[in-house]
Design a protein around this motif. Structure first.
Motif, PDB file in Angstrom:
ATOM      1  N   THR A  63      11.222 -14.445   0.469  1.00  0.00           N
ATOM      2  CA  THR A  63      10.001 -13.919  -0.138  1.00  0.00           C
ATOM      3  C   THR A  63       9.690 -12.566   0.475  1.00  0.00           C
ATOM      4  O   THR A  63       9.760 -12.407   1.689  1.00  0.00           O
ATOM      5  CB  THR A  63       8.823 -14.891   0.123  1.00  0.00           C
ATOM      6  N   LYS A  64       9.329 -11.614  -0.358  1.00  0.00           N
ATOM      7  CA  LYS A  64       9.001 -10.279   0.126  1.00  0.00           C
ATOM      8  C   LYS A  64       7.559 -10.249   0.623  1.00  0.00           C
ATOM      9  O   LYS A  64       6.631 -10.549  -0.115  1.00  0.00           O
ATOM     10  CB  LYS A  64       9.201  -9.240  -0.976  1.00  0.00           C
ATOM     11  N   VAL A  91       3.579 -10.707  -1.216  1.00  0.00           N
ATOM     12  CA  VAL A  91       2.579 -11.678  -0.760  1.00  0.00           C
ATOM     13  C   VAL A  91       1.286 -10.949  -0.400  1.00  0.00           C
ATOM     14  O   VAL A  91       0.194 -11.344  -0.822  1.00  0.00           O
ATOM     15  CB  VAL A  91       3.105 -12.496   0.440  1.00  0.00           C
ATOM     16  N   GLU A  92       1.400  -9.875   0.358  1.00  0.00           N
ATOM     17  CA  GLU A  92       0.228  -9.115   0.769  1.00  0.00           C
ATOM     18  C   GLU A  92      -0.493  -8.499  -0.415  1.00  0.00           C
ATOM     19  O   GLU A  92      -1.728  -8.460  -0.451  1.00  0.00           O
ATOM     20  CB  GLU A  92       0.622  -8.040   1.777  1.00  0.00           C
ATOM     21  N   PHE A  93       0.248  -8.024  -1.400  1.00  0.00           N
ATOM     22  CA  PHE A  93      -0.357  -7.425  -2.587  1.00  0.00           C
ATOM     23  C   PHE A  93      -1.194  -8.453  -3.344  1.00  0.00           C
ATOM     24  O   PHE A  93      -2.352  -8.193  -3.689  1.00  0.00           O
ATOM     25  CB  PHE A  93       0.734  -6.847  -3.508  1.00  0.00           C
ATOM     26  N   ILE A  94      -0.634  -9.623  -3.585  1.00  0.00           N
ATOM     27  CA  ILE A  94      -1.357 -10.651  -4.343  1.00  0.00           C
ATOM     28  C   ILE A  94      -2.522 -11.201  -3.521  1.00  0.00           C
ATOM     29  O   ILE A  94      -3.607 -11.441  -4.055  1.00  0.00           O
ATOM     30  CB  ILE A  94      -0.406 -11.768  -4.801  1.00  0.00           C
ATOM     31  N   ALA A  95      -2.327 -11.374  -2.229  1.00  0.00           N
ATOM     32  CA  ALA A  95      -3.420 -11.826  -1.364  1.00  0.00           C
ATOM     33  C   ALA A  95      -4.574 -10.824  -1.413  1.00  0.00           C
ATOM     34  O   ALA A  95      -5.747 -11.215  -1.444  1.00  0.00           O
ATOM     35  CB  ALA A  95      -2.920 -12.009   0.062  1.00  0.00           C
ATOM     36  N   ASN A  96      -4.267  -9.547  -1.436  1.00  0.00           N
ATOM     37  CA  ASN A  96      -5.301  -8.518  -1.543  1.00  0.00           C
ATOM     38  C   ASN A  96      -6.029  -8.611  -2.885  1.00  0.00           C
ATOM     39  O   ASN A  96      -7.243  -8.417  -2.955  1.00  0.00           O
ATOM     40  CB  ASN A  96      -4.702  -7.129  -1.351  1.00  0.00           C
ATOM     41  N   GLU A  97      -5.302  -8.902  -3.950  1.00  0.00           N
ATOM     42  CA  GLU A  97      -5.938  -9.070  -5.261  1.00  0.00           C
ATOM     43  C   GLU A  97      -6.955 -10.215  -5.218  1.00  0.00           C
ATOM     44  O   GLU A  97      -8.064 -10.088  -5.719  1.00  0.00           O
ATOM     45  CB  GLU A  97      -4.889  -9.350  -6.342  1.00  0.00           C
ATOM     46  N   ILE A  98      -6.573 -11.333  -4.608  1.00  0.00           N
ATOM     47  CA  ILE A  98      -7.478 -12.476  -4.481  1.00  0.00           C
ATOM     48  C   ILE A  98      -8.705 -12.082  -3.667  1.00  0.00           C
ATOM     49  O   ILE A  98      -9.849 -12.413  -4.034  1.00  0.00           O
ATOM     50  CB  ILE A  98      -6.753 -13.683  -3.852  1.00  0.00           C
TER      51      ILE A  98
END
Length: 131
Positions: free
Chosen positions: A80-81, A85-92
């Motif tokens: 997993t990149k 993960v960080e990008f989607i976590a930031n969206e949440i």
């Protein structure tokens, strides 16, 4: 004359950078709700396989009304990149910040500690911290 010689090179680089930027912007194109983002994150971090503990990571995300993350999840960087993960976590986190601001939502102000992970039997697992 030198400029003409290198023009195809510069044009190619410019086009490649443009394509790369397009890929980055498309990551969020299918995230319209917090539910979309959470589903995408869960799919992304589902594979927790590892060869060593250094591949196991913790991601803190979301935003409680009193501040701090609302959730912690573990994942493996083996397949997993981390950037995704960080990008989607930031969206949440952005969705939850907007919700908290618009609804004047309240939450507990207790301090949540980040979990610890270890690679056990080739799977990243949550380990309880000693108090």
């Amino acid at each position: 004359m030198q400029f003409v010689k290198y023009t195809p090179f510069f044009v190619t680089c410019f086009l490649l950078v443009g394509c790369q930027l397009g890929i980055s912007n498309n990551r969020a194109s299918d995230i319209n709700t917090i539910s979309d983002a959470e589903s995408k994150l869960n799919l992304l971090i589902n594979d927790k396989s590892c060869n060593a503990t250094f591949q196991c990571r913790v991601i803190a995300y979301g935003e409680r009304a009193c501040g701090g993350p609302s959730k912690f999840d573990i994942y493996s960087i083996k397949n997993t990149k981390q950037e995704e993960v960080e990008f989607i976590a930031n969206e949440i986190t952005q969705f939850e910040k907007a919700y908290n601001k618009s609804s004047q939502h309240l939450s507990t102000c207790e301090h949540n500690t980040s979990p610890q992970t270890l690679c056990i039997n080739k799977v990243c697992e949550l380990v309880e911290r000693a108090h």
